[in-house]
Design a protein around this motif. Structure first.
Motif, mmCIF file in Angstrom:
data_model
loop_
_atom_site.group_PDB
_atom_site.id
_atom_site.type_symbol
_atom_site.label_atom_id
_atom_site.label_comp_id
_atom_site.label_asym_id
_atom_site.label_seq_id
_atom_site.Cartn_x
_atom_site.Cartn_y
_atom_site.Cartn_z
ATOM 1 N N ALA A 61 0.863 -1.049 -0.065
ATOM 2 C CA ALA A 61 0.023 -0.138 0.060
ATOM 3 C C ALA A 61 0.970 1.174 0.017
ATOM 4 O O ALA A 61 0.408 2.255 -0.566
ATOM 5 C CB ALA A 61 -0.718 -0.040 1.184
ATOM 6 N N GLU A 62 2.122 1.296 0.688
ATOM 7 C CA GLU A 62 2.833 2.239 0.837
ATOM 8 C C GLU A 62 3.457 2.472 -0.650
ATOM 9 O O GLU A 62 3.661 3.666 -1.021
ATOM 10 C CB GLU A 62 4.069 2.017 1.854
ATOM 11 C CG GLU A 62 3.337 2.135 3.284
ATOM 12 C CD GLU A 62 4.493 1.699 4.266
ATOM 13 O OE1 GLU A 62 5.549 1.402 3.875
ATOM 14 O OE2 GLU A 62 4.074 1.842 5.441
ATOM 15 N N ARG A 68 6.172 9.412 9.389
ATOM 16 C CA ARG A 68 5.992 9.673 11.080
ATOM 17 C C ARG A 68 4.863 9.030 11.685
ATOM 18 O O ARG A 68 4.711 8.489 12.660
ATOM 19 C CB ARG A 68 6.505 10.929 11.275
ATOM 20 C CG ARG A 68 7.809 11.259 11.065
ATOM 21 C CD ARG A 68 8.175 12.602 11.836
ATOM 22 N NE ARG A 68 7.391 13.607 11.566
ATOM 23 C CZ ARG A 68 7.884 14.617 10.566
ATOM 24 N NH1 ARG A 68 8.987 14.462 10.044
ATOM 25 N NH2 ARG A 68 7.096 15.725 10.329
ATOM 26 N N MET A 69 3.798 9.223 10.904
ATOM 27 C CA MET A 69 2.506 8.561 11.379
ATOM 28 C C MET A 69 2.653 7.301 11.187
ATOM 29 O O MET A 69 1.988 6.656 12.121
ATOM 30 C CB MET A 69 1.408 9.456 10.728
ATOM 31 C CG MET A 69 -0.227 9.032 11.263
ATOM 32 S SD MET A 69 -0.422 9.102 12.862
ATOM 33 C CE MET A 69 -0.502 10.901 12.795
ATOM 34 N N ASP A 70 3.005 6.653 10.202
ATOM 35 C CA ASP A 70 3.151 5.167 10.088
ATOM 36 C C ASP A 70 3.873 4.510 11.119
ATOM 37 O O ASP A 70 3.615 3.570 11.665
ATOM 38 C CB ASP A 70 3.735 4.811 8.706
ATOM 39 C CG ASP A 70 2.920 4.929 7.632
ATOM 40 O OD1 ASP A 70 1.814 5.138 7.834
ATOM 41 O OD2 ASP A 70 3.347 5.218 6.388
ATOM 42 N N THR A 83 11.191 4.190 8.970
ATOM 43 C CA THR A 83 10.605 5.076 7.631
ATOM 44 C C THR A 83 11.874 5.035 6.675
ATOM 45 O O THR A 83 11.488 5.722 5.508
ATOM 46 C CB THR A 83 10.556 6.619 8.094
ATOM 47 O OG1 THR A 83 12.149 7.136 8.594
ATOM 48 C CG2 THR A 83 9.646 6.466 9.252
ATOM 49 N N GLY A 84 12.756 4.107 6.655
ATOM 50 C CA GLY A 84 13.864 4.147 5.355
ATOM 51 C C GLY A 84 14.499 5.314 5.235
ATOM 52 O O GLY A 84 14.836 5.537 4.157
ATOM 53 N N GLY A 85 14.638 6.013 6.371
ATOM 54 C CA GLY A 85 15.238 7.413 6.053
ATOM 55 C C GLY A 85 14.191 8.472 5.796
ATOM 56 O O GLY A 85 14.773 9.709 5.724
ATOM 57 N N GLU A 86 13.019 8.442 5.634
ATOM 58 C CA GLU A 86 12.313 9.471 5.122
ATOM 59 C C GLU A 86 11.620 10.242 6.439
ATOM 60 O O GLU A 86 10.403 10.105 6.304
ATOM 61 C CB GLU A 86 11.135 8.787 4.354
ATOM 62 C CG GLU A 86 11.647 8.182 2.882
ATOM 63 C CD GLU A 86 10.628 7.778 2.041
ATOM 64 O OE1 GLU A 86 9.231 8.342 2.066
ATOM 65 O OE2 GLU A 86 10.430 6.733 1.159
ATOM 66 N N TRP A 87 12.480 10.334 7.439
ATOM 67 C CA TRP A 87 11.911 11.040 8.524
ATOM 68 C C TRP A 87 11.239 12.171 8.368
ATOM 69 O O TRP A 87 10.499 12.617 9.306
ATOM 70 C CB TRP A 87 13.129 10.922 9.554
ATOM 71 C CG TRP A 87 12.708 11.371 10.927
ATOM 72 C CD1 TRP A 87 12.976 12.627 11.709
ATOM 73 C CD2 TRP A 87 11.944 10.788 11.994
ATOM 74 N NE1 TRP A 87 12.169 12.393 12.745
ATOM 75 C CE2 TRP A 87 11.727 11.336 13.177
ATOM 76 C CE3 TRP A 87 11.209 9.359 11.850
ATOM 77 C CZ2 TRP A 87 11.074 10.848 14.200
ATOM 78 C CZ3 TRP A 87 10.785 8.697 13.048
ATOM 79 C CH2 TRP A 87 10.542 9.580 14.086
ATOM 80 N N ARG A 88 11.500 13.014 7.409
ATOM 81 C CA ARG A 88 10.982 14.234 7.165
ATOM 82 C C ARG A 88 9.436 14.078 6.767
ATOM 83 O O ARG A 88 8.793 15.249 6.773
ATOM 84 C CB ARG A 88 11.897 15.071 6.544
ATOM 85 C CG ARG A 88 12.987 15.578 6.825
ATOM 86 C CD ARG A 88 13.874 16.693 5.988
ATOM 87 N NE ARG A 88 15.196 16.830 6.261
ATOM 88 C CZ ARG A 88 15.953 17.525 5.713
ATOM 89 N NH1 ARG A 88 15.590 17.912 4.580
ATOM 90 N NH2 ARG A 88 17.185 17.834 6.339
#
Length: 457
Positions: free
Chosen positions: A31-32, A219-221, A209-214
């Motif tokens: 889904a992501e 972050r909600m995930d 987050t795979g480095g996608e912290w921004r």
């Protein structure tokens, strides 16, 4: 793109995402991935000059040609324009299957976590020894969470740069836990043992987050994952408790003492492995806990609301101030953290496009009541500090309650605006996900700055 059009677009994407997550055969990573494709196409189309609504519709059409699930989404919402845009031609798209390596890899990480916990024994450091027990207490967060971060780094296939950040932050935690000359009877070592796992859990979030912290969405995930992981870990712990009891009982029945094995191997190694296993269960069995967690949230939210209201009423009725001894402060802070956890998980599990209802008003009451109690705790702490001066414990309690006060205050304002129909629910989501940085910063401040600031006492 204007703010209103951006909000409308996020609502449309939220509806699309909510539908995708209801598909039991569709795992969260699938889904992501689909949502990432959708957002990429929308960004390309808006950059080309299309309005956000047009970009969304065309992007869904193109997603429909890639995956049958988008076609089913269009069929379910037949009253929308999506149907005539998506239902064109035929396709045999199927959800992405999980790789067969995932289970054995998870087992390898879990075994590695269990083994790593016993490695210090080879160097004469045994956690059952009173002289060495402090080493394990200092480093518990490192033993428990480093393998989990490594597991997610492998699962998300993070870049070398992200791996470097993860290694650096865990190394910083190891230095803070072991380099400072803190005795086991000091306040600063207790604060380190409490705050280091919090700081490192948010480092795990970077790997998750795979480095996608921004990204607010990622972050909600992670917030959602945290709640689901906690549920699975508690279930594993309960099962482990039953296994432990049976192991001790059955071996005792044949004249063998299994308590040493249970205490030194089964329980500690099982706990370390359980951290990774619980994370794998969240990823692999989401449809189960996604049905359970919202129910638990809806059950405990009214119960905690009533508890806080009764507590507040008792404080007013008796005119008794709040005792600021350490144990009492811990109880109140834990209570506020539980309230915040209920709020966070309710937000993560809620459909952003749904209109405000009775449960949202109940949450508003919970937040406001918690806010009032936090103010009373802060007043008590401030009075104690004014009278007796600063200590590590009181300063940490003051800072933590100020951090909670800021979050609860703005959350109450946003919830009030949402309940009154003046603010979109997305504002609440964005506030909570972005506030994670504040928690991380405060945890690291306590771990790194408090020991030297208070002379390691």
């Amino acid at each position: 793109m204007t703010v209103d059009s951006n909000n409308d677009l996020e609502k449309q994407i939220a509806e699309w995402r909510a539908y995708m997550r209801r598909r039991r055969e569709l795992h969260q990573p699938d889904a992501e991935e689909l949502e990432d494709h959708l957002r990429d196409r929308i960004a390309e189309l808006t950059a080309a000059g299309l309005h956000s609504d047009e970009a969304f519709l065309i992007a869904v059409k193109r997603m429909g040609s890639l995956d049958e699930l988008s076609r089913e989404f269009a069929r379910e919402h037949s009253e929308r324009l999506w149907k005539q845009l998506v239902l064109t031609g035929d396709g045999d798209g199927t959800p992405t299957s999980r790789t067969r390596r995932e289970l054995p890899t998870m087992i390898a990480f879990a075994v590695g976590a269990a083994v790593a916990f016993k490695v210090p024994v080879l160097f004469g450091v045994d956690f059952t020894d009173d002289n060495n027990g402090g080493f394990y207490l200092r480093n518990f967060g490192l033993f428990a969470l480093a393998p989990l971060a490594a597991y997610f780094a492998w699962r998300r296939r993070v870049s070398t740069g992200v791996i470097g950040v993860l290694v650096a932050l865990f190394a910083l935690g190891a230095v803070a836990a072991n380099a400072y000359p803190m005795a086991m009877d000091t306040q600063t070592i207790v604060l380190t043992m409490i705050h280091l796992p919090i700081a490192l859990w948010l480092v795990v979030g970077v790997a998750y987050t795979g480095g996608e912290w921004r990204s607010d969405r990622r972050r909600m995930d992670f917030i959602r994952f945290t709640g689901e992981w906690f549920i699975y870990f508690v279930l594993i712990a309960l099962g482990g408790g039953v296994l432990t009891a049976f192991t001790v009982g059955t071996f005792s029945a044949i004249g063998l003492n299994a308590e040493t094995f249970v205490g030194q191997w089964l329980v500690p190694c099982g706990a370390m492995a359980g951290v990774v296993v619980a994370a794998w269960l969240v990823e692999a069995k989401q449809s189960v806990v996604e049905n359970m967690a919202p129910v638990l949230t809806r059950v405990f939210t009214p119960l905690f609301t009533v508890t806080l209201l009764v507590l507040l009423g008792a404080i007013i009725w008796t005119s008794n101030g709040i005792d600021v001894e350490r144990d009492v402060l811990i109880i109140f802070d834990l209570l506020l953290v539980v309230v915040l956890g209920l709020l966070l998980y309710a937000i993560s599990a809620r459909d952003p496009a749904a209109k405000p209802g009775v449960f949202d008003k109940l949450q508003l009451a919970l937040v406001v009541t918690a806010l009032v109690i936090d103010v009373l705790v802060l007043a008590a702490i401030t009075g104690r500090i004014t009278e007796f001066g600063f200590t590590a414990n009181k300063t940490a309690a003051l800072g933590e309650n100020l951090v909670l006060l800021a979050n609860l205050s703005w959350s109450a304002w946003l919830f009030l605006g949402f309940v009154r129909g003046r603010l979109p629910f997305g504002k609440m989501e964005h506030w909570q996900t972005r506030y994670l940085v504040v928690y991380a910063a405060w945890a690291w401040i306590v771990v790194l700055a408090f020991p030297p600031l208070f002379d390691f006492a």
